[in-house]
Write a protein that holds these residues in place. Structure first.
Motif, PDB file in Angstrom:
ATOM      1  N   THR A  39       0.869  -1.200   0.074  1.00  0.00           N
ATOM      2  CA  THR A  39       0.033   0.112  -0.170  1.00  0.00           C
ATOM      3  C   THR A  39       0.965   1.044  -0.035  1.00  0.00           C
ATOM      4  O   THR A  39       1.729   1.465   0.839  1.00  0.00           O
ATOM      5  N   ILE A  40       0.635   1.919  -1.096  1.00  0.00           N
ATOM      6  CA  ILE A  40       1.487   3.277  -1.129  1.00  0.00           C
ATOM      7  C   ILE A  40       1.175   4.214   0.177  1.00  0.00           C
ATOM      8  O   ILE A  40       0.101   4.417   0.347  1.00  0.00           O
ATOM      9  N   ASP A  41       2.315   4.532   0.753  1.00  0.00           N
ATOM     10  CA  ASP A  41       2.120   5.653   2.016  1.00  0.00           C
ATOM     11  C   ASP A  41       3.184   6.853   1.779  1.00  0.00           C
ATOM     12  O   ASP A  41       3.955   6.776   0.898  1.00  0.00           O
ATOM     13  N   ARG A  42       3.370   7.441   2.801  1.00  0.00           N
ATOM     14  CA  ARG A  42       4.350   8.651   2.948  1.00  0.00           C
ATOM     15  C   ARG A  42       5.268   8.277   3.916  1.00  0.00           C
ATOM     16  O   ARG A  42       4.917   7.547   4.986  1.00  0.00           O
ATOM     17  N   GLY A  43       6.413   8.648   3.702  1.00  0.00           N
ATOM     18  CA  GLY A  43       7.401   8.290   4.937  1.00  0.00           C
ATOM     19  C   GLY A  43       8.736   9.083   4.351  1.00  0.00           C
ATOM     20  O   GLY A  43       8.916   9.662   3.206  1.00  0.00           O
ATOM     21  N   PRO A  44       9.760   8.896   5.284  1.00  0.00           N
ATOM     22  CA  PRO A  44      11.116   9.558   4.664  1.00  0.00           C
ATOM     23  C   PRO A  44      11.922   8.915   3.552  1.00  0.00           C
ATOM     24  O   PRO A  44      11.753   7.647   3.331  1.00  0.00           O
ATOM     25  N   VAL A  45      12.461   9.647   2.701  1.00  0.00           N
ATOM     26  CA  VAL A  45      13.170   9.397   1.731  1.00  0.00           C
ATOM     27  C   VAL A  45      14.435  10.225   1.681  1.00  0.00           C
ATOM     28  O   VAL A  45      14.230  11.365   1.346  1.00  0.00           O
ATOM     29  N   HIS A  46      15.546   9.760   2.059  1.00  0.00           N
ATOM     30  CA  HIS A  46      16.850  10.603   2.188  1.00  0.00           C
ATOM     31  C   HIS A  46      17.715  10.074   0.944  1.00  0.00           C
ATOM     32  O   HIS A  46      18.123   9.073   1.075  1.00  0.00           O
ATOM     33  N   ALA A  47      17.838  11.233   0.115  1.00  0.00           N
ATOM     34  CA  ALA A  47      18.630  10.868  -1.093  1.00  0.00           C
ATOM     35  C   ALA A  47      20.168  10.644  -1.026  1.00  0.00           C
ATOM     36  O   ALA A  47      20.936  11.062   0.226  1.00  0.00           O
ATOM     37  N   GLU A  48      20.743   9.677  -1.616  1.00  0.00           N
ATOM     38  CA  GLU A  48      22.274   9.452  -1.686  1.00  0.00           C
ATOM     39  C   GLU A  48      22.768   9.206  -2.851  1.00  0.00           C
ATOM     40  O   GLU A  48      21.961   8.976  -3.758  1.00  0.00           O
ATOM     41  N   PHE A  49      23.981   9.778  -2.815  1.00  0.00           N
ATOM     42  CA  PHE A  49      24.727   9.245  -4.208  1.00  0.00           C
ATOM     43  C   PHE A  49      26.159   8.464  -3.892  1.00  0.00           C
ATOM     44  O   PHE A  49      26.604   8.849  -2.801  1.00  0.00           O
ATOM     45  N   GLN A  50      26.544   7.795  -4.804  1.00  0.00           N
ATOM     46  CA  GLN A  50      27.559   6.811  -4.579  1.00  0.00           C
ATOM     47  C   GLN A  50      28.939   7.413  -4.940  1.00  0.00           C
ATOM     48  O   GLN A  50      28.847   7.956  -6.133  1.00  0.00           O
ATOM     49  N   ALA A  51      30.009   6.800  -4.703  1.00  0.00           N
ATOM     50  CA  ALA A  51      31.448   6.904  -5.030  1.00  0.00           C
ATOM     51  C   ALA A  51      32.283   5.668  -4.537  1.00  0.00           C
ATOM     52  O   ALA A  51      31.990   5.119  -3.781  1.00  0.00           O
ATOM     53  N   GLN A  52      33.227   5.705  -5.606  1.00  0.00           N
ATOM     54  CA  GLN A  52      34.252   4.751  -5.105  1.00  0.00           C
ATOM     55  C   GLN A  52      35.412   5.356  -4.353  1.00  0.00           C
ATOM     56  O   GLN A  52      35.808   6.183  -4.627  1.00  0.00           O
ATOM     57  N   GLY A  53      35.761   4.419  -3.678  1.00  0.00           N
ATOM     58  CA  GLY A  53      37.373   4.822  -3.046  1.00  0.00           C
ATOM     59  C   GLY A  53      38.067   3.814  -2.461  1.00  0.00           C
ATOM     60  O   GLY A  53      38.001   2.616  -2.696  1.00  0.00           O
ATOM     61  N   SER A  54      38.947   4.204  -1.517  1.00  0.00           N
ATOM     62  CA  SER A  54      39.923   3.289  -0.807  1.00  0.00           C
ATOM     63  C   SER A  54      40.153   3.750   0.567  1.00  0.00           C
ATOM     64  O   SER A  54      40.108   4.965   1.012  1.00  0.00           O
ATOM     65  N   PHE A  55      40.607   2.668   1.344  1.00  0.00           N
ATOM     66  CA  PHE A  55      41.205   3.129   2.648  1.00  0.00           C
ATOM     67  C   PHE A  55      42.470   3.453   2.731  1.00  0.00           C
ATOM     68  O   PHE A  55      43.180   3.152   1.739  1.00  0.00           O
ATOM     69  N   LEU A  56      42.797   4.308   3.568  1.00  0.00           N
ATOM     70  CA  LEU A  56      44.412   4.807   3.764  1.00  0.00           C
ATOM     71  C   LEU A  56      44.549   5.411   5.180  1.00  0.00           C
ATOM     72  O   LEU A  56      43.488   5.407   6.002  1.00  0.00           O
ATOM     73  N   TYR A  57      45.727   5.402   5.665  1.00  0.00           N
ATOM     74  CA  TYR A  57      46.202   5.773   6.952  1.00  0.00           C
ATOM     75  C   TYR A  57      46.425   7.109   7.027  1.00  0.00           C
ATOM     76  O   TYR A  57      47.333   7.762   6.056  1.00  0.00           O
ATOM     77  N   ALA A  58      45.836   7.904   7.896  1.00  0.00           N
ATOM     78  CA  ALA A  58      46.338   9.364   8.081  1.00  0.00           C
ATOM     79  C   ALA A  58      47.739   9.445   8.629  1.00  0.00           C
ATOM     80  O   ALA A  58      48.274  10.612   8.099  1.00  0.00           O
ATOM     81  N   GLU A  59      47.978   8.834   9.605  1.00  0.00           N
ATOM     82  CA  GLU A  59      49.380   8.729  10.088  1.00  0.00           C
ATOM     83  C   GLU A  59      50.061   7.581  10.081  1.00  0.00           C
ATOM     84  O   GLU A  59      49.634   6.403  10.320  1.00  0.00           O
ATOM     85  N   GLN A  60      51.020   7.673   8.936  1.00  0.00           N
ATOM     86  CA  GLN A  60      52.040   6.653   8.687  1.00  0.00           C
ATOM     87  C   GLN A  60      53.339   7.250   8.667  1.00  0.00           C
ATOM     88  O   GLN A  60      53.803   8.199   8.463  1.00  0.00           O
ATOM     89  N   ALA A  61      54.473   6.329   8.671  1.00  0.00           N
ATOM     90  CA  ALA A  61      55.622   6.596   8.504  1.00  0.00           C
ATOM     91  C   ALA A  61      56.362   5.501   7.350  1.00  0.00           C
ATOM     92  O   ALA A  61      56.317   4.422   7.631  1.00  0.00           O
ATOM     93  N   ARG A  62      56.990   6.152   6.542  1.00  0.00           N
ATOM     94  CA  ARG A  62      57.655   5.415   5.574  1.00  0.00           C
ATOM     95  C   ARG A  62      59.180   5.437   5.851  1.00  0.00           C
ATOM     96  O   ARG A  62      59.710   6.366   5.668  1.00  0.00           O
ATOM     97  N   LEU A  63      59.907   4.399   6.073  1.00  0.00           N
ATOM     98  CA  LEU A  63      61.183   4.316   6.344  1.00  0.00           C
ATOM     99  C   LEU A  63      62.067   4.044   5.222  1.00  0.00           C
ATOM    100  O   LEU A  63      61.876   2.796   4.440  1.00  0.00           O
ATOM    101  N   SER A  64      62.853   4.639   4.996  1.00  0.00           N
ATOM    102  CA  SER A  64      63.918   4.623   3.822  1.00  0.00           C
ATOM    103  C   SER A  64      65.428   4.750   4.531  1.00  0.00           C
ATOM    104  O   SER A  64      65.806   5.351   5.547  1.00  0.00           O
ATOM    105  N   PRO A  65      66.493   3.800   3.908  1.00  0.00           N
ATOM    106  CA  PRO A  65      67.676   3.908   4.443  1.00  0.00           C
ATOM    107  C   PRO A  65      68.322   5.234   4.310  1.00  0.00           C
ATOM    108  O   PRO A  65      68.088   5.816   3.143  1.00  0.00           O
ATOM    109  N   GLU A  66      69.273   5.628   5.124  1.00  0.00           N
ATOM    110  CA  GLU A  66      70.299   6.717   4.994  1.00  0.00           C
ATOM    111  C   GLU A  66      71.673   6.301   4.259  1.00  0.00           C
ATOM    112  O   GLU A  66      72.126   7.233   4.078  1.00  0.00           O
ATOM    113  N   PHE A  67      71.839   5.187   4.197  1.00  0.00           N
ATOM    114  CA  PHE A  67      73.148   5.017   3.375  1.00  0.00           C
ATOM    115  C   PHE A  67      73.024   3.419   2.856  1.00  0.00           C
ATOM    116  O   PHE A  67      72.054   2.558   3.185  1.00  0.00           O
ATOM    117  N   MET A  68      73.821   3.087   1.833  1.00  0.00           N
ATOM    118  CA  MET A  68      73.782   1.670   1.090  1.00  0.00           C
ATOM    119  C   MET A  68      74.362   0.771   2.074  1.00  0.00           C
ATOM    120  O   MET A  68      75.485   0.824   2.675  1.00  0.00           O
TER     121      MET A  68
END
Length: 409
Positions: A39-68
């Motif tokens: 039965t058709i009624d009235r109620g909440p409809v909250h619009a959304e739109f989709q997007a693709q993404g990926s997870f990442l870390y806001a705080e990270q440390a990339r370690l590199s050597p200082e000498f060979m």
């Protein structure tokens, strides 16, 4: 005998006719399909739109050597939790130790030269003092007094130069000793090892580019997990900082994550080097801070894992709405040949309206949609009953077809 054959043929013919009549009666008496009615009624409809993404870390440390150096041992594995200053891996410091010994020898020579320079300066000062007394008593010539002054100043400058050289060698020694200490690579922060880029026996190479051996490992704070969504330019006007979002990891779709827009990139990402790419709509990176990630999911989520993101785009609390499962679409040809050449066909939405026990196709004009409902602008009224299922019935319904029921969804 002839009579018997005719009798048998008559009996067989009667059986066939009776079977056909019975089959026809059975088809005539087949019950109408049972529909799920909504039965058709009235109620909440909250619009959304989709997007693709990926997870990442806001705080990270990339370690590199200082000498060979050659990698002696790796003490951790990917996924391990480590504390700050924990030993991660060891490099071979043999060359740095040899350099440190050479620098120590250079420092000893520089210190010896400084001592000689200081002795020469003291001697020059003493001679200048004697010449000053003789000049005052009139027992020496002016050129000897002037020469003594120049030699004393030259000796003083020699001491300053020797001291500067000693300081330079001492700083070089400190650096070589620090490199020897850094052969034991320690964790700069506490966190999770998310990537190890080298193995024991391989050569670590200091480089600003992504050469083989230039990355030792990457650490990240598991509590700083965020999502970066790529949003189409045409949807950018519907996004603002602080906007609520929903996200699901593609690998774990059963877990719903919530968060808010943290940052919107000021420039779209380039699509590629080809000139024709410049005319295409480019995505904009939107950084999202997550409210809470379940503890059991943290060790299973990694940087660069794919995510599906839903952005809330407003809505209505009392919209006339229809379930998405009840909607069907049919192709509609464009109105003119010119439009057909440009746009081809489009999809017209419709539902099956239930009237007096029969199905009636009803075309609709629709508005915003959420995950379960879509707003009805034209075509239905509150209280109308529509067929909401089952799906196999919706796909083969015809206008005027009788339906049994109704039964509630």
């Amino acid at each position: 005998m002839h009579f018997t054959k005719k009798l048998l043929l008559g009996l067989l013919l009667g059986l066939v006719l009776a079977a056909g009549l019975g089959f026809g009666l059975a088809r005539t008496k087949q019950p109408s399909p049972i529909a799920i009615v909504h039965t058709i009624d009235r109620g909440p409809v909250h619009a959304e739109f989709q997007a693709q993404g990926s997870f990442l870390y806001a705080e990270q440390a990339r370690l590199s050597p200082e000498f060979m150096a050659r990698v002696l041992k790796v003490h951790v594995r990917e996924g391990d939790l480590v504390r700050a200053q924990q030993l991660l891996l060891e490099l071979d410091p043999a060359l740095q130790k040899l350099e440190a010994e050479q620098v120590n020898a250079q420092l000893a020579q520089a210190q010896a030269k400084l001592a000689q320079s200081q002795l020469a300066w003291r001697q020059a000062q003493e001679k200048k003092d004697r010449e000053a007394v003789l000049w005052r008593d009139g027992m020496s010539f002016a050129d000897r007094w002037s020469d003594a002054q120049l030699k004393e100043e030259d000796a003083r400058l020699g001491v300053e130069a020797a001291k500067q050289h000693v300081r330079q060698i001492a700083a070089q020694r400190e650096r070589t000793q620090e490199l020897v200490r850094r052969a034991a690579v320690l964790a700069p922060i506490g966190g999770r090892v998310i990537r190890i880029g080298i193995k024991p026996g391989e050569t670590a190479v200091p480089s600003a580019t992504s050469l083989a051996g230039s990355d030792l490992l990457v650490l990240a704070d598991p509590d700083s997990l965020e999502v970066e969504a790529l949003v189409a330019e045409q949807d950018l006007a519907r996004i603002h900082q602080g906007q609520p979002i929903k996200a699901r990891a593609v690998a774990f779709p059963e877990v719903l994550l919530t968060g808010r827009v943290k940052q919107i990139s000021p420039a779209p990402k380039p699509l590629g080097p080809a000139p024709q790419e410049a005319s295409k709509m480019r995505p904009v990176a939107v950084r999202i801070a997550l409210d809470r990630v379940p503890a059991e999911l943290k060790p299973r989520l990694w940087s660069d894992m794919a995510a599906d993101v839903s952005f809330g785009a407003g809505g209505k609390d009392a919209a006339l709405r229809v379930p998405l499962l009840a909607l069907r679409h049919e192709e509609e040809s464009a109105l003119s040949s010119m439009e057909a050449a440009a746009f081809g066909t489009r999809q017209r939405p419709y539902v099956w309206l239930l009237r007096a026990g029969q199905a009636e196709k009803r075309l609709l004009v629709l508005g915003m949609a959420d995950a379960e409902h879509q707003e009805v602008i034209e075509g239905l009224s509150a209280g109308d009953q529509i067929v909401a299922g089952p799906p196999e019935l919706l796909d083969r319904l015809r206008s005027g077809q009788a339906l049994a029921g109704p039964r509630a969804p």
